[in-house]
Write a protein that holds these residues in place. Structure first.
Motif, mmCIF file in Angstrom:
data_model
loop_
_atom_site.group_PDB
_atom_site.id
_atom_site.type_symbol
_atom_site.label_atom_id
_atom_site.label_comp_id
_atom_site.label_asym_id
_atom_site.label_seq_id
_atom_site.Cartn_x
_atom_site.Cartn_y
_atom_site.Cartn_z
ATOM 1 N N MET A 95 0.915 -1.628 0.046
ATOM 2 C CA MET A 95 0.451 0.382 -0.161
ATOM 3 C C MET A 95 0.637 1.174 -0.093
ATOM 4 O O MET A 95 1.802 1.403 0.925
ATOM 5 N N ASN A 96 0.817 2.242 -1.354
ATOM 6 C CA ASN A 96 1.668 3.301 -0.816
ATOM 7 C C ASN A 96 1.132 4.200 -0.684
ATOM 8 O O ASN A 96 2.053 5.417 -0.281
ATOM 9 N N GLU A 97 -0.222 4.718 -0.261
ATOM 10 C CA GLU A 97 -0.856 5.898 0.043
ATOM 11 C C GLU A 97 -0.351 6.003 1.736
ATOM 12 O O GLU A 97 -0.451 4.639 2.589
ATOM 13 N N ASN A 98 -0.400 6.722 1.978
ATOM 14 C CA ASN A 98 -0.185 7.248 3.596
ATOM 15 C C ASN A 98 -1.331 7.756 4.349
ATOM 16 O O ASN A 98 -2.130 8.045 4.023
ATOM 17 N N CYS A 99 -1.022 6.826 5.153
ATOM 18 C CA CYS A 99 -2.845 6.516 6.267
ATOM 19 C C CYS A 99 -3.375 8.219 6.851
ATOM 20 O O CYS A 99 -4.578 8.724 6.817
ATOM 21 N N TYR A 100 -2.439 8.972 7.029
ATOM 22 C CA TYR A 100 -2.460 9.824 7.960
ATOM 23 C C TYR A 100 -2.834 10.972 6.652
ATOM 24 O O TYR A 100 -3.803 11.921 7.214
ATOM 25 N N LEU A 101 -2.783 11.176 5.636
ATOM 26 C CA LEU A 101 -2.442 12.236 4.448
ATOM 27 C C LEU A 101 -3.875 11.635 3.856
ATOM 28 O O LEU A 101 -5.408 12.972 3.741
ATOM 29 N N LEU A 102 -4.214 10.338 4.290
ATOM 30 C CA LEU A 102 -5.329 9.723 3.348
ATOM 31 C C LEU A 102 -7.137 9.849 4.587
ATOM 32 O O LEU A 102 -7.483 10.057 3.722
ATOM 33 N N LEU A 103 -6.653 9.782 5.080
ATOM 34 C CA LEU A 103 -7.740 10.363 6.430
ATOM 35 C C LEU A 103 -7.752 11.261 6.932
ATOM 36 O O LEU A 103 -8.353 12.211 7.795
ATOM 37 N N GLU A 104 -6.982 12.563 6.685
ATOM 38 C CA GLU A 104 -6.298 14.006 7.002
ATOM 39 C C GLU A 104 -6.308 14.105 7.753
ATOM 40 O O GLU A 104 -6.993 15.252 8.705
ATOM 41 N N LEU A 105 -5.638 14.112 9.172
ATOM 42 C CA LEU A 105 -5.157 13.721 10.347
ATOM 43 C C LEU A 105 -4.041 14.024 10.623
ATOM 44 O O LEU A 105 -2.955 14.259 9.815
ATOM 45 N N ASP A 106 -3.446 14.912 12.110
ATOM 46 C CA ASP A 106 -2.434 15.694 12.390
ATOM 47 C C ASP A 106 -2.006 14.410 12.535
ATOM 48 O O ASP A 106 -1.467 13.670 12.372
ATOM 49 N N PHE A 107 -0.391 14.925 11.662
ATOM 50 C CA PHE A 107 0.743 13.693 11.556
ATOM 51 C C PHE A 107 1.919 14.262 12.447
ATOM 52 O O PHE A 107 2.654 13.767 12.456
ATOM 53 N N ASP A 108 2.069 15.568 12.502
ATOM 54 C CA ASP A 108 3.185 15.785 13.139
ATOM 55 C C ASP A 108 2.652 17.544 14.218
ATOM 56 O O ASP A 108 2.687 18.890 13.622
ATOM 57 N N PRO A 109 2.423 17.250 15.646
ATOM 58 C CA PRO A 109 2.745 15.684 16.367
ATOM 59 C C PRO A 109 1.613 14.372 15.269
ATOM 60 O O PRO A 109 0.479 15.387 15.796
ATOM 61 N N PRO A 110 1.558 13.276 15.768
ATOM 62 C CA PRO A 110 0.185 12.677 14.860
ATOM 63 C C PRO A 110 -0.508 12.693 16.002
ATOM 64 O O PRO A 110 0.296 12.442 16.841
ATOM 65 N N VAL A 111 -1.798 11.884 15.059
ATOM 66 C CA VAL A 111 -2.726 11.602 16.693
ATOM 67 C C VAL A 111 -2.745 10.355 16.731
ATOM 68 O O VAL A 111 -2.477 9.637 15.766
ATOM 69 N N GLU A 112 -2.607 10.155 18.121
ATOM 70 C CA GLU A 112 -2.747 8.853 18.061
ATOM 71 C C GLU A 112 -3.857 8.297 19.251
ATOM 72 O O GLU A 112 -4.057 6.911 19.885
ATOM 73 N N ASP A 113 -4.938 9.085 19.601
ATOM 74 C CA ASP A 113 -6.085 8.815 20.411
ATOM 75 C C ASP A 113 -7.317 7.759 19.706
ATOM 76 O O ASP A 113 -7.131 8.449 18.446
ATOM 77 N N GLN A 114 -7.407 7.241 20.160
ATOM 78 C CA GLN A 114 -7.395 5.623 18.391
ATOM 79 C C GLN A 114 -9.090 5.838 18.321
ATOM 80 O O GLN A 114 -9.967 5.362 17.486
ATOM 81 N N ASN A 115 -9.860 6.445 19.791
ATOM 82 C CA ASN A 115 -11.153 6.956 19.169
ATOM 83 C C ASN A 115 -11.210 7.794 17.647
ATOM 84 O O ASN A 115 -11.931 7.356 17.625
ATOM 85 N N VAL A 116 -10.544 9.119 17.720
ATOM 86 C CA VAL A 116 -10.662 9.776 17.226
ATOM 87 C C VAL A 116 -10.516 9.086 15.638
ATOM 88 O O VAL A 116 -11.042 9.466 14.721
ATOM 89 N N ILE A 117 -8.891 8.834 15.312
ATOM 90 C CA ILE A 117 -8.615 7.719 14.789
ATOM 91 C C ILE A 117 -9.436 6.640 14.089
ATOM 92 O O ILE A 117 -10.064 7.027 12.827
ATOM 93 N N ASP A 118 -10.793 5.915 14.949
ATOM 94 C CA ASP A 118 -12.071 5.252 14.488
ATOM 95 C C ASP A 118 -12.999 6.294 14.111
ATOM 96 O O ASP A 118 -14.087 5.862 12.832
#
Length: 997
Positions: free
Chosen positions: A1-24
């Motif tokens: 899988m070449n796509e980056n998950c953070y960019l695909l989901l449009e989540l903050d990556f620096d610092p990265p989102v770590e909260d599993q509830n937010v990610i889900d």
């Protein structure tokens, strides 16, 4: 899988989102979005791919180690190019705030991320570069629109000691006249103009100023132009005074002096920072030494009111120290209710806070009217204020004040003003005195003067009438006394001895088409100013002025009575009136009966049918329809009480005549009107014109182009209002002519033409086919100069299309249409790809962004969206061709074929081939130059031309060598037409020769 998950989901990556509830939660949001749009014709395949990847995305984002790798990859991907750009832009070790903002806009990143990366690279962030010349020109030097016209009006304002139109129209000491709505200001102008009724220079100047006010305040746009002019005058006055003080101090301004002028400018701008910047820019350009040392105030404790006053709220104050208005205002929008600083322009919900200014000005106007005891006018102002600022506490307080005043006074004030209007000045004077006893502070100098002058003038004429013995003189002076004061004591008693002679020869003509009884008579033979008092009565003759219904008072010998009912017997009486004394009545001995005709009969053509329509008929009446054709006897075809009739089964292209009568029940007997006649020709109507495009060609000239496959005769209609007709609707031409205006089109082809339009507003254009008196409404387009988008450039940025525009004023969004074969026909083009972009998104991106970059040529048409009276409207389209199609690369080689043993001829062989097996070879020019390979086609000599032709595999062209060819001749191939350059590219094969001699 070449796509980056953070960019695909449009989540903050620096610092990265770590909260599993937010990610889900974000994964679920994306799943719904991809699922809903999986059939999108542009990105549907891409979204389906992401849906298939969901299990892998969930697995990665649930694994902390994998998630960490993804965030690091996202940082590398995003920051690699960003760091490269920052290192170039910040080579000096510093970049400014405005550069940071531009980088963030282009990269679609937050400003904080760009600053963070700059800091990591050791690059400092400096302040924005101040553009002093720009601020100086914008706020001081450049004249606003119509400045010369308004300057010229000052000569007419001087006699009244007024500086501007607002002060001139102010009826008293009403503050904030400039915040009143346009309709109130124009009303003041019209009322004031009536007072300038003398033939002197003062009245002449006053009328001219009033007329200028009516033009200036005719709408919000015109008023804004004048407000901008006044603001410019005030700014110049403030800054000129600052310059005067600085010159006396040796071209230097101290901080204390600067604070004075910053405060004055803040009252204009409602923005202290802008006021500072403008003063600094002015001093820089004018070479005045001024180093601003900002006062150390806590900005949280500083509130700027809507009046411009700067308030220190550290003491807990909630209202302005200057005007007393609230410093924090709750948004009146019932769906919003957010609390805002009073000096903002627009709430985030879109509510314009300038409406609050209008409401406050109307409150002041209502208070002024209450003080004048003009309660009806005060109530109107309060209703208008409530419309601009619903739910305001001020309305409630002033309305309570109004109700209290009305209860204390009753109807005295209303009756007084009614008496003044009817020139009953003695009665008005008594009521005025009663009011002053209840309200000692009440005083209206203009009214007192009006009553006093009227009564004194009436007295002088009455004294003359009493002192003379000649009947003519008595009557003349009594009439003049009555004209000035209708209830002056003794006038009626004196002139009643000389009643006027009654008029003679009453004539009455009922007109059923206009629904009017037309009365005329011969004038009274009495001297003096005679009026005629008209009384009407049902079923009986009026015997005096009180017996029946008063319908009019005129000073001519005719009257049109329009307020009547059909099928009713009316009698009339005409009284000659002089100074309130009436003659004997002139009466009609025969009753008048008016049978209204059917109104607004229209006929619409159809295939083998005719549709007749008319206005609703009077209650109790019936429509009788008769038809004839080609000299045939008239026949009765229908009887109904509806508003239309469809006559079908007719022969096409044949003339049919109709007569429509209204039948009434008059005292138990049926009586019919004469009837209305109309003709129609049934026929098969042409199809509606399906497409129409209108574009600005130059200045005031527009070109209209329509598709006309049936070669019908097309007329072009226009309207400044949105047409009420729909595409394909058939309406009578007479109705269309009353609603829209036919344009004078200069035909340039059977399906195109040009027309002139000089206004800056929006013009609606429709292509209409007319046949047999019926109009088939075609496509509707728009023409506008002032509200059209200007496309500056279109470019590919980060695999997306960026459309850079200059947008018109008042835009709320954009509609972008795209086709790949030709420009979209109009905003309703169903074959075009459509995307809506909000104003907020456009302002964020500084461009219109299309997330679809393919190797194609894009034909774009961009429309500006506006909100007019709560409805969406659109500008005409701005077209632009974005050429992004992959070019056909055609390679060629050049070789020589020399004659052998003196036989044959020498020639140049040129072989063409392309990547595709089959291709179209465009027109090619082979050019030559001596001693060097041709660089430009224009500077070389034409050697040979190859016409366009289809090619399968390869093509060899053999060109005979001229006998007199010069030594050291080189040849090269060029595309013949510039238009081909967007689709083709010529390449000379490696190791191929160019030298042919």
């Amino acid at each position: 899988m070449n796509e980056n998950c953070y960019l695909l989901l449009e989540l903050d990556f620096d610092p990265p989102v770590e909260d599993q509830n937010v990610i889900d939660q974000r994964i679920e949001e994306k799943r719904k979005f991809w699922s809903i749009n999986s059939n999108d014709f542009k990105r549907g395949a891409e979204y389906k791919k992401y849906l298939d990847m969901l299990p892998e995305i969930k697995r990665i984002m649930c694994d902390p180690l994998e998630r960490k790798k993804q965030s690091e990859t996202a940082c590398n991907h995003v920051y690699t190019q960003l760091d490269k750009d920052l290192n170039i832009l910040g080579r000096s070790g510093e970049i400014t705030e405005d550069v940071v903002e531009k980088i963030a806009t282009v990269k679609k990143l937050s400003v904080d991320i760009v600053k963070k990366r700059a800091s990591a690279l050791g690059i400092k962030i400096g302040k924005k570069k101040a553009d002093f010349d720009s601020d100086y020109n914008k706020y001081y030097k450049n004249k606003p629109a119509k400045a010369d016209v308004f300057d010229g009006m000052k000569n007419f304002l001087n006699p009244f000691n007024k500086d501007n139109f607002y002060d001139f129209l102010n009826p008293g000491t009403i503050p904030n006249m400039d915040k009143l709505p346009c309709d109130k200001l124009t009303q003041f102008a019209k009322e004031k103009k009536e007072k300038f009724n003398k033939n002197d220079s003062n009245s002449s100047s006053g009328k001219k100023v009033c007329e200028a006010c009516e033009l200036t305040f005719k709408d919000e746009n015109s008023k804004t132009i004048y407000d901008e002019y006044l603001a410019w005058c005030k700014r110049r006055s403030i800054l000129d005074d600052a310059k005067r003080i600085a010159q006396m101090a040796g071209l230097e301004l101290s901080n204390a002096q600067g604070d004075i002028y910053i405060g004055q400018l803040t009252e204009l701008f409602k923005d202290r920072e802008l006021a500072k910047n403008v003063l600094i820019a002015f001093c820089k350009v004018e070479k005045i030494a001024y180093n601003l040392n900002p006062t150390q105030r806590n900005n949280e404790n500083i509130k700027v009111c809507r009046c411009g006053h700067i308030n220190d709220v550290s003491d807990g104050r909630a209202v302005c120290q200057n005007c007393g208005n609230e410093l924090i205002i709750k948004c009146p929008n019932p769906t919003c209710g957010v609390e805002n600083d009073a000096n903002i322009k627009v709430c985030k919900c879109g509510f314009k806070f300038e409406n609050i200014d209008k409401a406050l000005a109307l409150y002041d106007l209502a208070e002024y009217s209450i003080k004048k005891l003009d309660f009806e006018v005060a109530n109107v102002h309060l209703k208008d204020a409530e419309r601009y600022w619903p739910g305001s506490s001020k309305v409630k307080a002033i309305r309570e004040q109004l109700e209290e005043s009305k209860q204390r006074i009753g109807d005295i004030a209303v009756n007084m003003r009614k008496a003044v209007k009817e020139k009953l000045y003695y009665e008005a004077k008594e009521q005025y005195a009663t009011l002053q006893r209840s309200f000692p502070e009440f005083k209206e100098a203009d009214l007192e003067e009006e009553m006093s002058i009227a009564i004194e003038t009436a007295k002088s004429y009455y004294d003359i009438a009493r002192s003379v013995s000649n009947e003519t003189d008595i009557i003349e002076n009594c009439v003049k006394a009555h004209e000035n004061c209708c209830d002056y004591p003794g006038v009626r008693e004196l002139i009643s001895k000389y009643p006027p002679q009654m008029p003679t020869n009453l004539r009455i003509l009922p007109d059923g088409k206009t629904k009017t009884n037309i009365l005329s008579w011969d004038e009274s033979t009495s001297d003096g100013a005679i009026y005629y008092y008209i009384v009407r009565k049902k079923d009986a003759i009026p015997i005096n002025t009180k017996d029946g219904e008063f319908v009019g008072r005129v000073n001519i010998c005719s009257f049109n009575d329009c307020n009547i009912l059909p099928g009713i017997f009316y009698y009339y009486a005409i009284f000659a009136e002089r100074a309130g004394v009436y003659s004997r009545p002139l009466t009609s001995r025969i009753p008048v009966l008016n049978l209204f005709e059917i109104a607004n009969v229209k006929i619409t053509t159809g295939d083998s049918m005719l549709q007749l329509e008319w206005d609703p008929i009077p209650s109790g009446s019936t429509v009788e329809l008769f038809r004839s054709s080609d000299g045939d006897k008239e026949e009765h075809i229908n009887s109904n009480n509806s508003s239309g009739y469809l006559d079908s089964g007719l022969e096409n292209d044949k003339v049919y005549n109709y007569r429509l009568c209204l039948v009434y029940n008059v005292n138990g007997q049926k009586q019919a009107s004469k009837g209305i006649t109309i003709s129609g020709i049934p026929t098969r109507l042409p199809n509606a014109i399906e497409s129409l495009s209108v574009n600005l060609v130059q200045d005031n000239t527009f070109q209209a182009v329509w598709e006309n496959p049936e070669n019908s005769e097309v007329q072009v209609y226009c309207s400044t209002d949105r047409p009420e007709y729909k595409f394909g609707e058939v309406v009578p031409q007479s109705m269309l002519d009353s609603k829209m205006r036919r344009l004078a089109i200069t035909k340039t082809a059977y399906n195109s033409g040009t027309f002139q339009f000089q206004g800056d507003g929006l013009l609606y254009i429709s292509a209409v086919v007319i046949k047999s008196g019926s109009a088939v409404i075609g496509a509707i387009s728009r023409a506008s100069k002032g509200k059209t988008v200007t496309i500056k450039n279109i470019a590919a940025v980060n695999d997306k299309i960026h459309i850079f525009t200059d947008s018109p004023k008042g835009v709320t969004g954009f509609v972008v249409l795209c086709r790949f074969d030709k420009y979209p026909i109009d905003i309703c083009d169903k074959k075009a790809i459509r995307k809506y972009i909000s104003l907020k998104q456009y302002q964020h991106d500084n461009a219109l962004i299309i997330n679809d970059l393919k190797q194609k040529n894009y034909y774009f048409s961009v429309f500006a969206e506006f909100s007019i009276d709560g409805e969406k409207d659109y500008s005409s389209g701005a077209d632009y061709l974005f050429e992004n199609a992959s070019k056909e690369v055609i390679t060629y080689s050049i070789s020589l074929a020399k004659k052998l043993f003196g036989f044959g001829e020498s020639s140049v062989k040129i072989d063409f081939e392309a990547e595709n097996e089959s291709f179209i070879l465009p027109d090619i020019d082979i050019v030559s130059a001596v001693e060097h390979i041709p660089i430009f086609k224009e500077s070389a000599k034409l050697f040979y031309s190859i016409p366009t032709q289809p090619v399968t595999g390869s093509l060899q062209v053999k060109i005979p060598l001229p006998k007199n060819i010069e030594r050291e001749t080189y040849v090269k191939a060029f595309l013949k037409n510039k238009e081909s350059q967007s689709s083709y590219q010529l390449q000379l094969k490696f190791n191929s020769v160019s030298k042919i001699s």
